[in-house]
Every structure is written in C-alpha cells, then in structure tokens.
Design an enzyme around this catalytic site. Structure first.
Site, short mmCIF file in Angstrom:
data_model
loop_
_atom_site.label_atom_id
_atom_site.label_comp_id
_atom_site.label_asym_id
_atom_site.label_seq_id
_atom_site.Cartn_x
_atom_site.Cartn_y
_atom_site.Cartn_z
N LYS B 127 68.80 22.99 12.85
CA LYS B 127 69.80 21.93 12.94
C LYS B 127 71.11 22.61 13.31
CE LYS B 127 72.24 18.28 10.79
NZ LYS B 127 73.22 18.30 9.71
N GLY B 215 77.47 10.55 7.08
CA GLY B 215 78.22 9.32 6.90
C GLY B 215 77.55 8.26 6.06
#
Lengths: 66, 294
Positions: B127, B215
């Site tokens: 990632k 988020g």
C-alpha cells in the site's frame, strides 16, 4: 570503526557482519529486513556482509499501522 | 490453523446446490463476492488497518469481527523492547498482510520502504503512501505517481493511497497499479466522503478495483462508498478508535455488503417532487367536509 544502527552511533571492531548486528537487536527469524546505506540486503547475505566505517544500518519490522 | 474460513475458500465453481449445511454455502452471498487485486483473491471487501488499537487483544477481536482477509501494517525501526507482535496476530487469524509506506514523504523513501517490507514479509503487495503534509496527511500526487511507476517495474502489486482526483486515479492505473485507493477525507478525520461525485467519476471508468481509503467514520460512510461503486473499503481508526471496536467492525462488515448490494440493485433516480407509491386512481368519492369524529 563507527557505524550507525537505527540512528544510533556506536563503536565496533572491524570485521563485524550485518548478521551479528541484527542478532544483537532481535532473535526473530522472520518479519525483519535490513538495509545498509539505503540498500536492502537480503537475509541470505547478512552473514557475508561486512560493515565498514561510517556505514548506516536500518533494521525494520512490521508494527501496527495504517 | 486460521480461526475463520474465507468465502473464497468455500466457493465451489459449478455447484448450484443450495441445500447445504450452514457454514458450507457453495456461492458467495449477494454483495459478498470475492475481490481480486492483482493476482490475489479475497473473500472480504473490507481491508483493515491495525493502527490505533489500544491492545493486540482488542485488535484481534476487531479483525475477527470484521471478516477481513487483508490488513495493513507499517514498517518501523525494530524496537527490542516491544512486547507481542501484530504479525503473529494476523498469522493466527489467517489474514494476509499488506505493508504500507506510511511516513514517507518522497518516492525514494517509499520505494526503499516497500523493498524492505517485501524482504521482511515475503509479499509483493504494497500500500503505497507518500504524504505531502504532516497536518493533513494528504498524498503527494507527483511523488506517489513516481514511486508507483518504479514499484510496478520492480514487480510489486501496488495499491496507492491517492487524492479523490479522477485524473490522477487514471494515471496511477495507466502506470500499472493493481488498484486505486482514493481518500474520502483526511486520514483519521472520520469526515466520510467529502466529494461523492469525484468517487463516482473514478469508479465509473476505472479498470482496476477502487478502494475507499481514509475518512470513514461510521457504517453509513462505508455503505455510501460501496453505493458509489467502490469495490472495497479500507479503514482503521473508525474501528480501532471506536468505543467498542469489535462491534463497529461488525457494523462495517455489514455496511460493505449492504452498500454493494444496493449498488448492484440499481437505486431509484432522485426526484425533486414526490412520486406516489399507492395507486392514484380508484380513490373513493368522499365528502372532503366530512368531520373526522361524529
């Protein structure tokens, strides 16, 4: 000679191998990687990698994150 | 032995028998179809992070409740004094590890961190995170694209954390990223998806999985991501910092599945005015002046 291991400077005698440095930090057989002067050294070469004066060693492992 | 079976493992191609015993379903439930990233297939569309959990035991119970099969770790200097290992938790649960490059500010730092992670963990998955700013933790688009290209060339399966910019998402796909991971809002903010329209623009034309990254604050944020066409959701803080992490992980697992079902089902168009759901005709001819009580 002087080397830096994970940011900490120390005095060592000549002939020290990367394998010896890692063994001084952990006895883990997996999950650890090392770089010397910003180059990854595969575990298979730790025994034959001899450190020199001014070398910077980084020993990393996985921690909680992301 | 892993503590939970994967949906992918229990899927048997060509079998249509529905009268199987509980726990041995032959096809994935609607909304829970396996996710393929690069050459790897996962039975869960929820990617978890391990950061922020107050203890490894709480983390373990949350990961188990989430049903995740892919979970991130960060790479840091080895501290000899550390007790317990996140890796052993993931191994016991049979969860694949996804190393990140969190903390890197340049492409060079990120590439070296990814190479160290590959060496340490024996995985080509990474990632990719290259941040530009300490306060917002927003990604640096130029460094991210640069690092992505280098890592793809070096044989990595790259999942980049990116802004919600459809153009950048396309460019990351063009250089060979296996997925794109746009942020809904800043990491750890819990502000949800600030620009749903951009997400829709990204998911509509992406040829690789789109994964909401950062988020999500609660289950409805996750459901919205999937309703917008995301293929998966990545989250950490929303679960690990919740008052009851395992319970929130359960909510997130259901939200991913519910949101994906809703997306597949095709929602009704939004309308300015009402559209009656009861028949308009056939109403009895009653006296409008009739008192309600008599």
């Amino acid at each position: 000679m002087r080397i830096r291991v994970n940011g900490r400077e120390r005095s060592e005698s000549a002939g020290l191998t990367l394998a010896q440095v890692v063994a001084g930090v952990t006895d883990a057989v997996g999950g650890v990687a090392a770089a010397v002067n910003e180059n990854v050294v595969p575990r298979s070469r730790w025994d034959t990698t001899t450190l020199g004066d001014g070398d910077r060693v980084e020993i990393l492992t996985a921690v909680q994150g992301g | 032995m892993p503590e939970h079976r994967t949906t992918a493992d229990s899927t048997t191609a060509g079998t249509t028998d529905t009268a199987t015993a509980a726990g041995t379903a032959t096809t994935a439930q609607p909304g829970a179809e396996p996710l393929t990233i690069g050459g790897s297939t996962f039975g869960s569309r929820l990617i978890m992070g391990t950061g922020g959990a107050p203890s490894l035991e709480i983390l373990r119970s949350a990961l188990l409740a989430s049903g995740t099969e892919l979970t991130t770790v960060a790479m840091r200097r080895l501290d000899p004094g550390t007790q317990g290992s996140v890796l052993s938790v993931l191994e016991r649960l049979g969860i694949r590890v996804l190393p990140n490059t969190a903390g890197c500010y340049t492409a060079g730092e990120a590439v070296l961190t990814a190479q160290l992670a590959r060496e340490a963990l024996g995985t080509d998955l990474v990632k990719l995170e290259v941040i530009a700013d300490e306060r917002t933790l927003l990604p640096d688009p130029v460094e991210t694209l640069d690092a992505a290209e280098t890592l793809v060339d070096d044989g990595f399966t790259v999942l980049p954390y990116t802004s919600d910019d459809p153009v950048l998402a396309r460019k990351l796909e063009d250089v060979g990223c296996a997925a794109v991971m746009p942020l809904g809002s800043p990491i750890g903010s819990g502000l949800g998806i600030r620009n749903p329209h951009n997400f829709q623009l990204i998911t509509e034309r992406a040829g690789v999985p789109v994964i909401l990254d950062a988020g999500a604050g609660t289950a409805s944020d996750v459901a919205l991501a999937m309703e917008l066409g995301c293929d998966a959701v990545m989250l950490a803080s929303a679960v690990t910092r919740a008052q009851h992490p395992a319970l929130m992980a359960t909510a997130m697992r259901h939200a991913v599945q519910a949101g994906r079902c809703a997306w597949q089902a095709g929602r009704i168009p939004r309308r300015h005015f009402a559209e009656a759901s009861s028949p308009v005709g056939g109403v009895a001819d009653l006296d409008p002046e009739r008192p309600a009580f008599r």
